[in-house]
Motif scaffolding. Structure first.
Motif, PDB file in Angstrom:
ATOM      1  N   LYS A  39      89.105  96.157  22.566  1.00  0.00           N
ATOM      2  CA  LYS A  39      87.661  96.404  22.670  1.00  0.00           C
ATOM      3  C   LYS A  39      87.100  96.979  21.374  1.00  0.00           C
ATOM      4  N   ALA A  41      88.174  96.356  18.316  1.00  0.00           N
ATOM      5  CA  ALA A  41      88.275  95.417  17.198  1.00  0.00           C
ATOM      6  C   ALA A  41      86.927  94.753  16.938  1.00  0.00           C
ATOM      7  N   LYS A  42      86.657  94.497  15.677  1.00  0.00           N
ATOM      8  CA  LYS A  42      85.385  93.869  15.304  1.00  0.00           C
ATOM      9  C   LYS A  42      85.389  92.369  15.618  1.00  0.00           C
ATOM     10  N   ALA A  43      86.567  91.770  15.687  1.00  0.00           N
ATOM     11  CA  ALA A  43      86.709  90.349  16.016  1.00  0.00           C
ATOM     12  C   ALA A  43      87.746  90.241  17.129  1.00  0.00           C
ATOM     13  N   LEU A  44      87.848  89.070  17.724  1.00  0.00           N
ATOM     14  CA  LEU A  44      88.828  88.865  18.790  1.00  0.00           C
ATOM     15  C   LEU A  44      90.222  89.128  18.247  1.00  0.00           C
ATOM     16  N   GLU A  45      90.909  90.052  18.860  1.00  0.00           N
ATOM     17  CA  GLU A  45      92.286  90.390  18.495  1.00  0.00           C
ATOM     18  C   GLU A  45      93.149  90.293  19.737  1.00  0.00           C
ATOM     19  N   GLU A  60      93.316  90.984  25.539  1.00  0.00           N
ATOM     20  CA  GLU A  60      92.202  90.468  24.747  1.00  0.00           C
ATOM     21  C   GLU A  60      90.892  90.905  25.379  1.00  0.00           C
ATOM     22  N   ARG A  62      86.686  90.018  25.052  1.00  0.00           N
ATOM     23  CA  ARG A  62      85.611  89.194  24.483  1.00  0.00           C
ATOM     24  C   ARG A  62      84.279  89.732  24.965  1.00  0.00           C
ATOM     25  N   LYS A  64      81.518  88.146  23.610  1.00  0.00           N
ATOM     26  CA  LYS A  64      80.700  86.939  23.453  1.00  0.00           C
ATOM     27  C   LYS A  64      81.629  85.738  23.368  1.00  0.00           C
ATOM     28  N   THR A  66      83.795  82.669  22.095  1.00  0.00           N
ATOM     29  CA  THR A  66      84.549  82.467  20.865  1.00  0.00           C
ATOM     30  C   THR A  66      84.709  80.968  20.649  1.00  0.00           C
ATOM     31  N   ARG A  99      93.063  75.172  12.113  1.00  0.00           N
ATOM     32  CA  ARG A  99      93.046  76.607  11.792  1.00  0.00           C
ATOM     33  C   ARG A  99      94.339  77.011  11.096  1.00  0.00           C
ATOM     34  N   THR A 105      90.590  74.282  16.024  1.00  0.00           N
ATOM     35  CA  THR A 105      89.422  74.992  16.528  1.00  0.00           C
ATOM     36  C   THR A 105      88.226  74.049  16.491  1.00  0.00           C
TER      37      THR A 105
END
Length: 151
Positions: A39, A41-45, A60, A62, A64, A66, A99, A105
């Motif tokens: 939660k 993390a600035k990006a999905l981790e 994980e 999210r 928003k 991805t 990717r 992706t």
């Protein structure tokens, strides 16, 4: 915690893992800490909770949607711990790009089947199957994911 139990059963049943240590354990506070890191993390981790080669379980979060993805080498078993989302599985990646050596992706999916992900639900995404979390509920989506190498 159910995905952890499932992964350990799966790992114990696999001949490739039979030579590995018999189990790996994560206490509830370990799982909570992994979710908190996800939660924050600035990006999905994917925050690893347990790794017992060749399997790993990660938390994980999210907030928003991805990008759409296709994993060529790993199946995914996703367990929704909290929140809600809509996941599209199948179809064809839009604007497909590589990717890395095992993942593609895209900006979305053309076609496919929509699934409502809610607390307590599971979804298995086979390796090679496009998938996309296209919408996220107001409280986000918290999952554990078991990555299972393609046979």
């Amino acid at each position: 915690m159910r995905p952890l139990v499932f992964a350990l059963i799966l790992a114990a049943a696999s001949p490739a893992v039979a030579q590995s240590p018999p189990a790996s354990y994560a206490a509830p506070e370990d799982v909570a800490a992994a979710i908190a890191r996800a939660k924050a993390a600035k990006a999905l981790e994917a925050e690893v909770i347990v790794a017992l080669a060749p399997y790993r379980i990660a938390a994980e979060y999210r907030a928003k949607p991805t990008p759409a993805a296709l994993h060529e080498k790993n199946n995914e078993l996703i367990n929704v711990l909290d929140g809600s989302a809509t996941m599209i599985v199948g179809g064809k990646l839009k604007d497909e790009k590589r990717r890395d050596d095992g993942n593609l992706t895209g900006s979305g999916i053309e076609g496919g089947t929509s699934y409502a992900l809610v607390k307590g639900s599971y979804i298995f995404v086979p390796a090679g199957e496009p998938h996309y979390i296209s919408a996220i509920g107001k409280d986000g989506l918290v999952t554990t994911t078991i990555y299972i190498p393609k046979p």
